[in-house]
Design a protein around this motif. Structure first.
Motif, PDB file in Angstrom:
ATOM      1  N   ILE A   1       0.881  -1.242   0.025  1.00 13.35           N
ATOM      2  CA  ILE A   1       0.118   0.009  -0.070  1.00 13.35           C
ATOM      3  C   ILE A   1       0.842   1.109  -0.136  1.00 13.35           C
ATOM      4  N   ASP A   2       0.538   2.384  -0.672  1.00 15.14           N
ATOM      5  CA  ASP A   2       0.946   3.704  -0.472  1.00 15.14           C
ATOM      6  C   ASP A   2       1.306   3.992   0.959  1.00 15.14           C
ATOM      7  N   GLU A   3       2.414   4.491   1.367  1.00 16.03           N
ATOM      8  CA  GLU A   3       2.893   4.796   2.996  1.00 16.03           C
ATOM      9  C   GLU A   3       1.965   5.908   3.456  1.00 16.03           C
ATOM     10  N   ARG A   4       1.109   6.663   2.607  1.00 14.23           N
ATOM     11  CA  ARG A   4       0.544   7.716   3.285  1.00 14.23           C
ATOM     12  C   ARG A   4      -0.713   7.399   3.401  1.00 14.23           C
ATOM     13  N   ALA A   5      -1.323   6.159   2.876  1.00 13.15           N
ATOM     14  CA  ALA A   5      -2.685   5.702   2.985  1.00 13.15           C
ATOM     15  C   ALA A   5      -3.020   5.340   4.584  1.00 13.15           C
ATOM     16  N   ALA A   6      -4.319   5.424   4.743  1.00  8.41           N
ATOM     17  CA  ALA A   6      -4.912   4.874   5.937  1.00  8.41           C
ATOM     18  C   ALA A   6      -4.589   3.285   6.262  1.00  8.41           C
ATOM     19  N   ARG A   7      -4.706   3.144   7.441  1.00  7.32           N
ATOM     20  CA  ARG A   7      -4.492   1.604   7.765  1.00  7.32           C
ATOM     21  C   ARG A   7      -5.246   0.496   6.932  1.00  7.32           C
ATOM     22  N   ASN A   8      -6.630   0.899   6.776  1.00  5.25           N
ATOM     23  CA  ASN A   8      -7.545   0.024   5.979  1.00  5.25           C
ATOM     24  C   ASN A   8      -7.848   0.413   4.931  1.00  5.25           C
ATOM     25  N   SER A   9      -7.084   1.366   4.179  1.00  2.00           N
ATOM     26  CA  SER A   9      -7.450   1.408   2.786  1.00  2.00           C
ATOM     27  C   SER A   9      -7.339   0.742   1.831  1.00  2.00           C
ATOM     28  N   LYS A  10      -7.790   0.933   0.731  1.00  2.00           N
ATOM     29  CA  LYS A  10      -7.786  -0.009  -0.413  1.00  2.00           C
ATOM     30  C   LYS A  10      -6.121  -0.282  -0.709  1.00  2.00           C
ATOM     31  N   PRO A  11      -5.753  -1.502  -0.778  1.00  2.00           N
ATOM     32  CA  PRO A  11      -4.477  -1.721  -1.033  1.00  2.00           C
ATOM     33  C   PRO A  11      -4.193  -2.076  -2.620  1.00  2.00           C
ATOM     34  N   ILE A  12      -2.928  -1.939  -3.022  1.00  2.09           N
ATOM     35  CA  ILE A  12      -2.472  -2.272  -4.297  1.00  2.09           C
ATOM     36  C   ILE A  12      -2.747  -3.745  -4.510  1.00  2.09           C
ATOM     37  N   GLU A  13      -1.951  -4.379  -3.532  1.00  2.00           N
ATOM     38  CA  GLU A  13      -2.042  -5.845  -3.519  1.00  2.00           C
ATOM     39  C   GLU A  13      -1.867  -6.451  -2.390  1.00  2.00           C
ATOM     40  N   GLU A  14      -2.749  -7.695  -2.297  1.00  2.00           N
ATOM     41  CA  GLU A  14      -2.716  -8.675  -0.891  1.00  2.00           C
ATOM     42  C   GLU A  14      -1.620  -9.525  -1.158  1.00  2.00           C
ATOM     43  N   VAL A  15      -0.712  -9.548  -0.344  1.00  2.00           N
ATOM     44  CA  VAL A  15       0.668 -10.600  -0.359  1.00  2.00           C
ATOM     45  C   VAL A  15       0.529 -11.671   0.681  1.00  2.00           C
ATOM     46  N   GLY A  16      -0.596 -11.798   1.610  1.00  2.00           N
ATOM     47  CA  GLY A  16      -0.386 -12.540   2.668  1.00  2.00           C
ATOM     48  C   GLY A  16      -1.494 -12.276   3.589  1.00  2.00           C
ATOM     49  N   ARG A  17      -1.351 -13.369   4.640  1.00  2.00           N
ATOM     50  CA  ARG A  17      -2.616 -13.149   6.130  1.00  2.00           C
ATOM     51  C   ARG A  17      -1.611 -13.828   6.963  1.00  2.00           C
ATOM     52  N   TYR A  18      -2.006 -13.139   8.106  1.00  2.00           N
ATOM     53  CA  TYR A  18      -1.566 -13.347   9.442  1.00  2.00           C
ATOM     54  C   TYR A  18      -2.738 -13.573  10.486  1.00  2.00           C
ATOM     55  N   ASN A  19      -2.573 -14.532  11.132  1.00  2.00           N
ATOM     56  CA  ASN A  19      -3.737 -14.786  12.304  1.00  2.00           C
ATOM     57  C   ASN A  19      -3.001 -15.149  13.668  1.00  2.00           C
ATOM     58  N   PRO A  20      -2.771 -14.269  14.567  1.00  2.00           N
ATOM     59  CA  PRO A  20      -2.129 -14.620  15.908  1.00  2.00           C
ATOM     60  C   PRO A  20      -3.035 -14.948  16.901  1.00  2.00           C
ATOM     61  N   CYS A  21      -4.418 -15.333  16.671  1.00  2.00           N
ATOM     62  CA  CYS A  21      -5.518 -15.852  17.570  1.00  2.00           C
ATOM     63  C   CYS A  21      -5.346 -17.415  17.681  1.00  2.00           C
ATOM     64  N   VAL A  22      -4.590 -18.079  16.602  1.00  2.00           N
ATOM     65  CA  VAL A  22      -4.843 -19.450  16.853  1.00  2.00           C
ATOM     66  C   VAL A  22      -3.554 -20.013  17.263  1.00  2.00           C
ATOM     67  N   ASP A  23      -3.304 -21.213  17.663  1.00  2.00           N
ATOM     68  CA  ASP A  23      -2.213 -21.722  18.295  1.00  2.00           C
ATOM     69  C   ASP A  23      -1.730 -23.019  17.425  1.00  2.00           C
ATOM     70  N   PRO A  24      -0.533 -22.814  16.799  1.00  2.00           N
ATOM     71  CA  PRO A  24       0.515 -21.895  16.522  1.00  2.00           C
ATOM     72  C   PRO A  24      -0.243 -20.648  15.596  1.00  2.00           C
ATOM     73  N   SER A  25       0.180 -19.467  15.720  1.00  2.00           N
ATOM     74  CA  SER A  25       0.024 -18.294  14.622  1.00  2.00           C
ATOM     75  C   SER A  25      -0.012 -18.801  13.149  1.00  2.00           C
ATOM     76  N   MET A  26      -1.007 -18.541  12.562  1.00  2.00           N
ATOM     77  CA  MET A  26      -1.080 -18.803  11.302  1.00  2.00           C
ATOM     78  C   MET A  26      -0.456 -17.858  10.159  1.00  2.00           C
ATOM     79  N   ILE A  27       0.714 -17.972   9.651  1.00  2.00           N
ATOM     80  CA  ILE A  27       1.484 -16.976   8.841  1.00  2.00           C
ATOM     81  C   ILE A  27       1.236 -17.664   7.326  1.00  2.00           C
TER      82      ILE A  27
END
Length: 81
Positions: free
Chosen positions: A23-49
């Motif tokens: 994402i453009d570095e000046r954009a807000a946290r949940n703005s529309k991204p240029i591209e999604e390259v992955g997912r991360y879920n810290p709430c499961v054990d072990p964390s899903m990367i």
């Protein structure tokens, strides 16, 4: 345009779920991204990367800068692969 590889927060209250996005570095946290390259879920054990390392390498070669958290996630994903 300066781009960053960073986390976009999704999920419910007290149950975060993150998408790793380019994402453009000046954009807000949940703005529309240029591209999604992955997912991360810290709430499961072990964390899903789940990262697409080929897309991340492409963006790094184009000059995108990962945040500190994403840099750690990339290192962890490379060790597991």
């Amino acid at each position: 345009m300066a781009t960053k590889i960073r986390l976009a927060r999704h999920g419910a209250k007290k149950a975060p779920y993150y998408r790793v996005v380019v994402i453009d570095e000046r954009a807000a946290r949940n703005s529309k991204p240029i591209e999604e390259v992955g997912r991360y879920n810290p709430c499961v054990d072990p964390s899903m990367i789940d990262l697409d390392l080929t897309k991340i390498d492409e963006w790094l070669s184009k000059g995108a800068q990962p945040t500190d958290t994403v840099r750690c996630l990339i290192e962890t994903a490379r060790k597991e692969a």
